[in-house]
Design an enzyme around this catalytic site. Structure first.
Site, PDB file in Angstrom:
ATOM      1  N   LYS A 163      27.373  46.811  -5.245  1.00  0.00           N
ATOM      2  CA  LYS A 163      26.695  46.736  -4.278  1.00  0.00           C
ATOM      3  C   LYS A 163      25.098  46.197  -4.473  1.00  0.00           C
ATOM      4  O   LYS A 163      24.758  46.048  -5.831  1.00  0.00           O
ATOM      5  CB  LYS A 163      26.419  48.370  -3.536  1.00  0.00           C
ATOM      6  CG  LYS A 163      25.720  49.324  -4.489  1.00  0.00           C
ATOM      7  CD  LYS A 163      24.236  49.465  -4.769  1.00  0.00           C
ATOM      8  CE  LYS A 163      23.908  50.345  -6.106  1.00  0.00           C
ATOM      9  NZ  LYS A 163      22.590  50.356  -6.328  1.00  0.00           N
TER      10      LYS A 163
ATOM     11  N   ASP B  25      26.652  57.286  -5.138  1.00  0.00           N
ATOM     12  CA  ASP B  25      26.867  55.788  -4.908  1.00  0.00           C
ATOM     13  C   ASP B  25      28.579  55.586  -4.371  1.00  0.00           C
ATOM     14  O   ASP B  25      28.774  54.320  -4.182  1.00  0.00           O
ATOM     15  CB  ASP B  25      26.482  54.597  -5.630  1.00  0.00           C
ATOM     16  CG  ASP B  25      25.009  54.646  -5.685  1.00  0.00           C
ATOM     17  OD1 ASP B  25      24.262  54.974  -4.675  1.00  0.00           O
ATOM     18  OD2 ASP B  25      24.449  53.898  -6.798  1.00  0.00           O
TER      19      ASP B  25
HETATM   20  O1  C5P Z   1      24.636  60.741  -8.118  1.00  0.00           O
HETATM   21  P1  C5P Z   1      24.469  60.015  -9.586  1.00  0.00           P
HETATM   22  O2  C5P Z   1      25.197  60.943 -10.571  1.00  0.00           O
HETATM   23  O3  C5P Z   1      24.946  58.757  -9.260  1.00  0.00           O
HETATM   24  O4  C5P Z   1      22.923  60.143  -9.647  1.00  0.00           O
HETATM   25  C1  C5P Z   1      22.443  59.990 -11.075  1.00  0.00           C
HETATM   26  C2  C5P Z   1      21.336  60.326 -11.551  1.00  0.00           C
HETATM   27  O5  C5P Z   1      20.096  59.566 -10.479  1.00  0.00           O
HETATM   28  C3  C5P Z   1      21.075  61.871 -11.016  1.00  0.00           C
HETATM   29  O6  C5P Z   1      21.186  62.765 -11.837  1.00  0.00           O
HETATM   30  C4  C5P Z   1      19.465  61.817 -10.380  1.00  0.00           C
HETATM   31  O7  C5P Z   1      18.394  62.043 -11.542  1.00  0.00           O
HETATM   32  C5  C5P Z   1      19.331  60.402 -10.097  1.00  0.00           C
HETATM   33  N1  C5P Z   1      19.393  60.186  -8.521  1.00  0.00           N
HETATM   34  C6  C5P Z   1      18.384  60.840  -7.684  1.00  0.00           C
HETATM   35  N2  C5P Z   1      18.283  60.794  -6.247  1.00  0.00           N
HETATM   36  C7  C5P Z   1      19.276  60.042  -5.688  1.00  0.00           C
HETATM   37  C8  C5P Z   1      20.459  59.590  -6.556  1.00  0.00           C
HETATM   38  C9  C5P Z   1      20.396  59.719  -7.994  1.00  0.00           C
HETATM   39  O8  C5P Z   1      17.341  61.048  -8.370  1.00  0.00           O
HETATM   40  N3  C5P Z   1      19.204  60.175  -4.574  1.00  0.00           N
END
Ligand code: C5P
Length: 305
Positions: A9, A138
């Site tokens: 993406k 994601d």
């Molecule tokens: O959801 P995911 O594990 O992919 O997110 C990785 C990190 O990215 C989270 O731990 C956070 O630090 C950051 N993040 C965020 N806000 C989001 C998505 C991700 O702060 N909406």
């Protein structure tokens, strides 16, 4: 043996709200799925959940339980009460690793679809989306594909209309950027600027109507003018050399340029397929990136090949 193809993406808009109490940021995240993608092949195994990987970045892909593909297989098995799941997952990796294109999330989504088919589980799509949201912000979009607005931390999806095909170029950097580190840098820069970084300080972002209209009209020039990424300043702060990459693509004739997600991959929108090929060639010759790929979208989400 089941092979699933899954897209990467680019975020054509990434509006980032303030830091929430749970450590995430509220987003207005317009996801766009591109044909540059990975393939995940699931085959029967009596040795639990095992992984292998091929492709230019294979050496930096973790093959342990931290890999989202392994976690996806385990989560799907647990959801169905399968006590001792067995599957070998081979990832044919084309999506840059830690590049801001959700490659790890794509493999997680692909593993959900591949294991669901291999184990003949027939899990409803809505349930797969819920499991995907547990794996990461994601991952649901990699199942859905196309173009969608992601709210919340990115996992609450609303499909968007997009007309025709848009042509993209992705400039791959040497080495990745950590997504949490880029969000932290975004917060730090907001604190430093005096605006504050908490969700009470930053207005909740919303999708840009001009961007949505450009997508619905298939208007690449208008889309290029509307591209925004609130994480771009933070990614450039951590990796100042990306400014030269963005400049090189723009000078080569790209309609628009931005950092993809949390970076460091840079994304360029081109007028047409020939324009994308020319921008990719110029970027490869510029010495400002490791390589560059021309591709297109939108394309569907994770599906059996
Ligand atoms: O959801 P995911 O594990 O992919 O997110 C990785 C990190 O990215 C989270 O731990 C956070 O630090 C950051 N993040 C965020 N806000 C989001 C998505 C991700 O702060 N909406």
């Amino acid at each position: 043996m089941i092979t699933v193809r899954v897209p990467a993406k680019v975020n054509v808009q990434l509006g980032v709200g303030g830091l929430r109490a749970d450590g995430f940021h509220d987003l207005a995240n317009v996801f766009f799925a591109v044909a540059l993608g990975d393939e995940v092949t699931a085959s029967d195994s009596s040795e639990g959940i095992t992984l292998s990987c091929s492709g230019p970045d294979a050496g930096v892909v973790p093959l342990d339980d931290s890999n989202l593909a392994a976690r996806a297989a385990r989560l799907l098995a647990a959801h169905h009460g399968i006590a001792d799941p067995g599957v070998h997952l081979h990832i044919a990796k084309a999506i840059p690793v830690a590049g801001g294109m959700a490659g790890g999330s794509a493999d997680g989504a692909a593993a959900l679809v591949a294991c669901d088919a291999l184990w003949k589980l027939d899990t409803p799509f809505e349930t797969l989306l819920e499991l995907a949201a547990e794996l990461g912000s994601d991952v649901p979009f990699a199942l859905l594909g196309g173009v969608a607005l992601g709210r919340g931390r990115g996992e609450i999806l609303e499909p968007l209309a997009a007309e025709g095909t848009f042509h993209w170029v992705f400039a791959v950097a040497d080495g990745g950027l950590s997504t949490p580190a880029v969000f932290r840098e975004c917060d730090r820069l907001r604190d430093e600027a005096g605006t504050g970084s908490a969700d009470s300080d930053v207005p909740t972002p919303d999708a840009d109507p001009a961007l949505l209209a450009a997508l619905a009209d298939g208007d690449a020039v208008a889309l290029a003018a509307a591209l925004t990424n609130d994480l771009q300043t933070a990614a450039l702060s951590l990796r100042p050399a990306l400014a030269a990459t963005l400049r090189a693509g723009t000078e080569a004739g790209a309609l628009g340029a931005l950092v993809s997600g949390s970076g460091p991959t840079c994304a360029f929108l081109a007028k047409d397929a020939d324009g994308a090929a020319a921008v990719a060639a110029a970027l490869r010759a510029s010495g400002t990136c490791r390589t560059a790929h021309a591709t297109y979208g939108p394309v569907p989400g994770a599906a059996v090949a």
